[in-house]
Design a protein around this motif. Structure first.
Motif, PDB file in Angstrom:
ATOM      1  N   TRP A  49       0.839  -1.199   0.000  1.00 35.50           N
ATOM      2  CA  TRP A  49       0.000   0.000   0.000  1.00 35.50           C
ATOM      3  C   TRP A  49       0.875   1.251   0.000  1.00 35.50           C
ATOM      4  O   TRP A  49       0.640   2.192  -0.760  1.00 35.50           O
ATOM      5  CB  TRP A  49      -0.920  -0.015   1.222  1.00 35.50           C
ATOM      6  CG  TRP A  49      -1.689   1.244   1.432  1.00 35.50           C
ATOM      7  CD1 TRP A  49      -2.823   1.631   0.781  1.00 35.50           C
ATOM      8  CD2 TRP A  49      -1.382   2.290   2.359  1.00 35.50           C
ATOM      9  NE1 TRP A  49      -3.233   2.859   1.251  1.00 35.50           N
ATOM     10  CE2 TRP A  49      -2.367   3.273   2.223  1.00 35.50           C
ATOM     11  CE3 TRP A  49      -0.373   2.468   3.297  1.00 35.50           C
ATOM     12  CZ2 TRP A  49      -2.369   4.439   2.985  1.00 35.50           C
ATOM     13  CZ3 TRP A  49      -0.378   3.632   4.052  1.00 35.50           C
ATOM     14  CH2 TRP A  49      -1.368   4.598   3.894  1.00 35.50           C
ATOM     15  N   LEU A  50       1.898   1.238   0.825  1.00 37.30           N
ATOM     16  CA  LEU A  50       2.802   2.375   0.922  1.00 37.30           C
ATOM     17  C   LEU A  50       3.528   2.612  -0.402  1.00 37.30           C
ATOM     18  O   LEU A  50       3.648   3.752  -0.869  1.00 37.30           O
ATOM     19  CB  LEU A  50       3.805   2.132   2.051  1.00 37.30           C
ATOM     20  CG  LEU A  50       4.609   3.299   2.555  1.00 37.30           C
ATOM     21  CD1 LEU A  50       3.704   4.427   3.018  1.00 37.30           C
ATOM     22  CD2 LEU A  50       5.509   2.851   3.693  1.00 37.30           C
ATOM     23  N   GLU A  51       3.988   1.547  -1.035  1.00 31.43           N
ATOM     24  CA  GLU A  51       4.668   1.665  -2.329  1.00 31.43           C
ATOM     25  C   GLU A  51       3.735   2.212  -3.405  1.00 31.43           C
ATOM     26  O   GLU A  51       4.143   3.041  -4.230  1.00 31.43           O
ATOM     27  CB  GLU A  51       5.241   0.322  -2.745  1.00 31.43           C
ATOM     28  CG  GLU A  51       6.451  -0.088  -1.937  1.00 31.43           C
ATOM     29  CD  GLU A  51       6.964  -1.468  -2.289  1.00 31.43           C
ATOM     30  OE1 GLU A  51       6.606  -1.992  -3.364  1.00 31.43           O
ATOM     31  OE2 GLU A  51       7.717  -2.023  -1.482  1.00 31.43           O
ATOM     32  N   ALA A  56       2.057   6.678  -6.863  1.00 31.95           N
ATOM     33  CA  ALA A  56       1.009   7.595  -7.315  1.00 31.95           C
ATOM     34  C   ALA A  56       1.433   9.048  -7.122  1.00 31.95           C
ATOM     35  O   ALA A  56       1.145   9.901  -7.963  1.00 31.95           O
ATOM     36  CB  ALA A  56      -0.290   7.315  -6.565  1.00 31.95           C
ATOM     37  N   SER A  57       2.122   9.328  -6.033  1.00 33.01           N
ATOM     38  CA  SER A  57       2.537  10.711  -5.799  1.00 33.01           C
ATOM     39  C   SER A  57       3.622  11.132  -6.790  1.00 33.01           C
ATOM     40  O   SER A  57       3.649  12.267  -7.240  1.00 33.01           O
ATOM     41  CB  SER A  57       3.029  10.893  -4.363  1.00 33.01           C
ATOM     42  OG  SER A  57       4.276  10.267  -4.170  1.00 33.01           O
ATOM     43  N   ALA A  59       3.959   9.876  -9.861  1.00 35.89           N
ATOM     44  CA  ALA A  59       3.291   9.999 -11.152  1.00 35.89           C
ATOM     45  C   ALA A  59       2.548  11.327 -11.249  1.00 35.89           C
ATOM     46  O   ALA A  59       2.544  11.966 -12.295  1.00 35.89           O
ATOM     47  CB  ALA A  59       2.333   8.834 -11.368  1.00 35.89           C
ATOM     48  N   ALA A  60       1.926  11.761 -10.156  1.00 44.80           N
ATOM     49  CA  ALA A  60       1.203  13.031 -10.158  1.00 44.80           C
ATOM     50  C   ALA A  60       2.174  14.194 -10.354  1.00 44.80           C
ATOM     51  O   ALA A  60       1.847  15.177 -11.007  1.00 44.80           O
ATOM     52  CB  ALA A  60       0.435  13.196  -8.858  1.00 44.80           C
ATOM     53  N   ASP A  61       3.365  14.082  -9.797  1.00 48.31           N
ATOM     54  CA  ASP A  61       4.363  15.144  -9.955  1.00 48.31           C
ATOM     55  C   ASP A  61       4.888  15.233 -11.384  1.00 48.31           C
ATOM     56  O   ASP A  61       5.343  16.279 -11.822  1.00 48.31           O
ATOM     57  CB  ASP A  61       5.543  14.918  -9.013  1.00 48.31           C
ATOM     58  CG  ASP A  61       5.190  15.157  -7.555  1.00 48.31           C
ATOM     59  OD1 ASP A  61       4.136  15.789  -7.304  1.00 48.31           O
ATOM     60  OD2 ASP A  61       5.946  14.715  -6.683  1.00 48.31           O
ATOM     61  N   LEU A  62       4.835  14.132 -12.126  1.00 46.31           N
ATOM     62  CA  LEU A  62       5.374  14.099 -13.480  1.00 46.31           C
ATOM     63  C   LEU A  62       4.367  14.523 -14.550  1.00 46.31           C
ATOM     64  O   LEU A  62       4.745  14.693 -15.698  1.00 46.31           O
ATOM     65  CB  LEU A  62       5.895  12.695 -13.806  1.00 46.31           C
ATOM     66  CG  LEU A  62       7.062  12.219 -12.951  1.00 46.31           C
ATOM     67  CD1 LEU A  62       7.419  10.790 -13.326  1.00 46.31           C
ATOM     68  CD2 LEU A  62       8.253  13.140 -13.113  1.00 46.31           C
ATOM     69  N   LYS A  63       3.084  14.676 -14.169  1.00 52.76           N
ATOM     70  CA  LYS A  63       2.082  15.095 -15.148  1.00 52.76           C
ATOM     71  C   LYS A  63       2.406  16.493 -15.650  1.00 52.76           C
ATOM     72  O   LYS A  63       2.788  17.371 -14.879  1.00 52.76           O
ATOM     73  CB  LYS A  63       0.687  15.119 -14.513  1.00 52.76           C
ATOM     74  CG  LYS A  63       0.060  13.773 -14.383  1.00 52.76           C
ATOM     75  CD  LYS A  63      -1.357  13.917 -13.909  1.00 52.76           C
ATOM     76  CE  LYS A  63      -2.029  12.572 -13.789  1.00 52.76           C
ATOM     77  NZ  LYS A  63      -3.386  12.721 -13.276  1.00 52.76           N
TER      78      LYS A  63
END
Length: 72
Positions: A49-51, A56-57, A59-63
């Motif tokens: 879950w932590l991974e 996800a965080s 990936a959100a920064d790379l958008k």
């Protein structure tokens, strides 16, 4: 080593308060299992879950950012 850990152990591991861990479990945001009144967490599920949250965080920064509006 035990496969399941308690909320205080999870709190210590994640650097959160015990209340926050119980709140995450209550909102079904963290993998857990209830056995009677006890709330237990499987180490392997917690690490997965932590991974996934970390991925996800990132990936959100790379958008790419949206269009920039000019002020008139």
């Amino acid at each position: 080593m035990r496969e399941t850990i308690t909320a205080p152990e999870v709190a210590s591991m994640l650097g959160l308060s015990e209340w926050s861990v119980y709140d995450l479990a209550r909102r079904h945001e963290i993998p857990h299992v209830r056995i009677g009144r006890r709330v237990l967490f499987r180490r392997s599920s917690l690490m997965a879950w932590l991974e996934s949250r970390e991925a996800a965080s990132v990936a959100a920064d790379l958008k790419p950012a949206g269009k920039i509006r000019r002020l008139r």
